[in-house]
Design a protein around this motif. Structure first.
Motif, PDB file in Angstrom:
ATOM      1  N   VAL A  36     112.888 -10.446  47.823  1.00  0.00           N
ATOM      2  CA  VAL A  36     113.224  -9.557  46.709  1.00  0.00           C
ATOM      3  C   VAL A  36     114.723  -9.620  46.426  1.00  0.00           C
ATOM      4  CG1 VAL A  36     113.334  -7.125  46.017  1.00  0.00           C
ATOM      5  CG2 VAL A  36     111.257  -8.025  47.057  1.00  0.00           C
ATOM      6  N   LYS A  37     115.535  -9.622  47.473  1.00  0.00           N
ATOM      7  CA  LYS A  37     116.986  -9.700  47.290  1.00  0.00           C
ATOM      8  C   LYS A  37     117.371 -11.033  46.639  1.00  0.00           C
ATOM      9  CE  LYS A  37     121.397  -9.374  49.611  1.00  0.00           C
ATOM     10  NZ  LYS A  37     122.124  -9.317  50.865  1.00  0.00           N
ATOM     11  N   GLY A  42     119.144 -13.997  41.929  1.00  0.00           N
ATOM     12  CA  GLY A  42     118.875 -15.083  40.996  1.00  0.00           C
ATOM     13  C   GLY A  42     118.883 -14.603  39.555  1.00  0.00           C
ATOM     14  N   VAL A  43     118.264 -13.458  39.312  1.00  0.00           N
ATOM     15  CA  VAL A  43     118.243 -12.899  37.959  1.00  0.00           C
ATOM     16  C   VAL A  43     119.643 -12.481  37.555  1.00  0.00           C
ATOM     17  CG1 VAL A  43     117.409 -10.961  36.576  1.00  0.00           C
ATOM     18  CG2 VAL A  43     115.839 -12.189  38.068  1.00  0.00           C
ATOM     19  N   GLU A  47     122.092 -13.973  34.421  1.00  0.00           N
ATOM     20  CA  GLU A  47     122.733 -13.136  33.408  1.00  0.00           C
ATOM     21  C   GLU A  47     124.239 -13.397  33.370  1.00  0.00           C
ATOM     22  OE1 GLU A  47     121.603  -9.200  34.481  1.00  0.00           O
ATOM     23  OE2 GLU A  47     119.572  -9.406  33.697  1.00  0.00           O
ATOM     24  N   GLU A  48     124.855 -13.526  34.545  1.00  0.00           N
ATOM     25  CA  GLU A  48     126.292 -13.795  34.610  1.00  0.00           C
ATOM     26  C   GLU A  48     126.600 -15.178  34.040  1.00  0.00           C
ATOM     27  OE1 GLU A  48     127.324 -13.295  38.683  1.00  0.00           O
ATOM     28  OE2 GLU A  48     127.175 -11.116  38.611  1.00  0.00           O
ATOM     29  N   LYS A  49     125.736 -16.147  34.324  1.00  0.00           N
ATOM     30  CA  LYS A  49     125.935 -17.495  33.808  1.00  0.00           C
ATOM     31  C   LYS A  49     125.827 -17.509  32.289  1.00  0.00           C
ATOM     32  CE  LYS A  49     124.236 -22.212  34.153  1.00  0.00           C
ATOM     33  NZ  LYS A  49     123.203 -23.085  34.671  1.00  0.00           N
ATOM     34  N   ALA A  50     124.859 -16.767  31.748  1.00  0.00           N
ATOM     35  CA  ALA A  50     124.681 -16.695  30.299  1.00  0.00           C
ATOM     36  C   ALA A  50     125.909 -16.057  29.646  1.00  0.00           C
ATOM     37  CB  ALA A  50     123.421 -15.917  29.951  1.00  0.00           C
ATOM     38  N   ALA A  51     126.453 -15.020  30.279  1.00  0.00           N
ATOM     39  CA  ALA A  51     127.643 -14.361  29.737  1.00  0.00           C
ATOM     40  C   ALA A  51     128.843 -15.310  29.787  1.00  0.00           C
ATOM     41  CB  ALA A  51     127.935 -13.084  30.516  1.00  0.00           C
TER      42      ALA A  51
END
Length: 66
Positions: A36-37, A42-43, A47-51
């Motif tokens: 889960v961690k 990963g999610v 999101e950080e990569k997309a930003a």
């Protein structure tokens, strides 16, 4: 046939502990927690990569306008 009572769940828990043992159940729990961690990281990383990609595109667009 209503819902299960607390006694049904306790019997199921005892049977599962007898079959798998407490050590294996603990390992399964820790492995599940790590999974889960890892999924959350990963999610979050996506999101950080997309930003970061969006910021790079904005900078490149500004440089081309100049």
């Amino acid at each position: 046939m209503g819902s299960f009572s607390i006694w049904h769940w306790l019997i199921v828990l005892v049977v599962v502990m007898l079959i798998f043992g407490t050590k294996k159940i603990g390992n399964i729990g820790s492995d599940l927690g790590k999974a889960v961690k890892g999924f959350k990281d990963g999610v979050k990383g996506d999101e950080e990569k997309a930003a970061a990609d969006k910021a790079t595109i904005d900078v490149e667009a500004k440089e081309k306008k100049s």
